[in-house]
Design a protein around this motif. Structure first.
Motif, short mmCIF file in Angstrom:
data_model
loop_
_atom_site.label_atom_id
_atom_site.label_comp_id
_atom_site.label_asym_id
_atom_site.label_seq_id
_atom_site.Cartn_x
_atom_site.Cartn_y
_atom_site.Cartn_z
N GLU A 1 0.83 -1.20 0.00
CA GLU A 1 0.00 0.00 0.00
C GLU A 1 0.86 1.26 0.00
O GLU A 1 0.53 2.25 -0.63
CB GLU A 1 -0.92 0.01 1.22
CG GLU A 1 -2.00 -1.03 1.20
CD GLU A 1 -2.75 -1.11 2.52
OE1 GLU A 1 -2.19 -0.75 3.57
OE2 GLU A 1 -3.91 -1.55 2.49
N LEU A 2 1.99 1.19 0.71
CA LEU A 2 2.92 2.30 0.78
C LEU A 2 3.49 2.61 -0.60
O LEU A 2 3.52 3.77 -1.03
CB LEU A 2 4.04 1.95 1.76
CG LEU A 2 4.88 3.04 2.35
CD1 LEU A 2 4.01 4.02 3.12
CD2 LEU A 2 5.93 2.45 3.26
N THR A 3 3.88 1.57 -1.31
CA THR A 3 4.42 1.75 -2.66
C THR A 3 3.37 2.32 -3.61
O THR A 3 3.66 3.23 -4.39
CB THR A 3 4.94 0.40 -3.21
OG1 THR A 3 5.85 -0.16 -2.26
CG2 THR A 3 5.63 0.58 -4.53
N ALA A 4 2.15 1.82 -3.50
CA ALA A 4 1.07 2.32 -4.36
C ALA A 4 0.76 3.78 -4.02
O ALA A 4 0.54 4.60 -4.93
CB ALA A 4 -0.18 1.46 -4.17
N ARG A 5 0.78 4.10 -2.75
CA ARG A 5 0.47 5.47 -2.33
C ARG A 5 1.53 6.45 -2.80
O ARG A 5 1.22 7.58 -3.18
CB ARG A 5 0.35 5.51 -0.80
CG ARG A 5 -0.19 6.77 -0.25
CD ARG A 5 -1.67 6.93 -0.64
NE ARG A 5 -2.19 8.15 -0.13
CZ ARG A 5 -3.00 8.25 0.90
NH1 ARG A 5 -3.44 7.17 1.51
NH2 ARG A 5 -3.41 9.42 1.31
#
Length: 69
Positions: free
Chosen positions: A13-17
């Motif tokens: 999720e961090l990478t996508a965000r």
């Protein structure tokens, strides 16, 4: 974005965000170059959010690498 929100995200999720926020930053910069946006401090806030997200991602990668040794 608060630190507590960032810490609650998974690594994926961090990478996508990060991707979403970078895209948002690019759009804001383009909109500001074409015509002045209503609140130019949003650019600074988004840039700092991207930096916070990158910092947390780097911290997690460093922790994962130190655990492998």
């Amino acid at each position: 974005m608060k630190n507590s929100e960032i810490l609650s995200l998974s690594t994926e999720e961090l990478t996508a965000r990060i991707g979403e926020e970078r895209n948002n930053l690019t759009k804001l910069k383009f909109a500001h170059a074409v015509s002045a946006i209503e609140n130019p401090t949003r650019i600074t806030k988004v840039r700092k959010d991207v930096a916070r997200l990158n910092t947390e991602l780097t911290k997690r990668k460093a922790a994962a690498n130190s655990g492998k040794e």
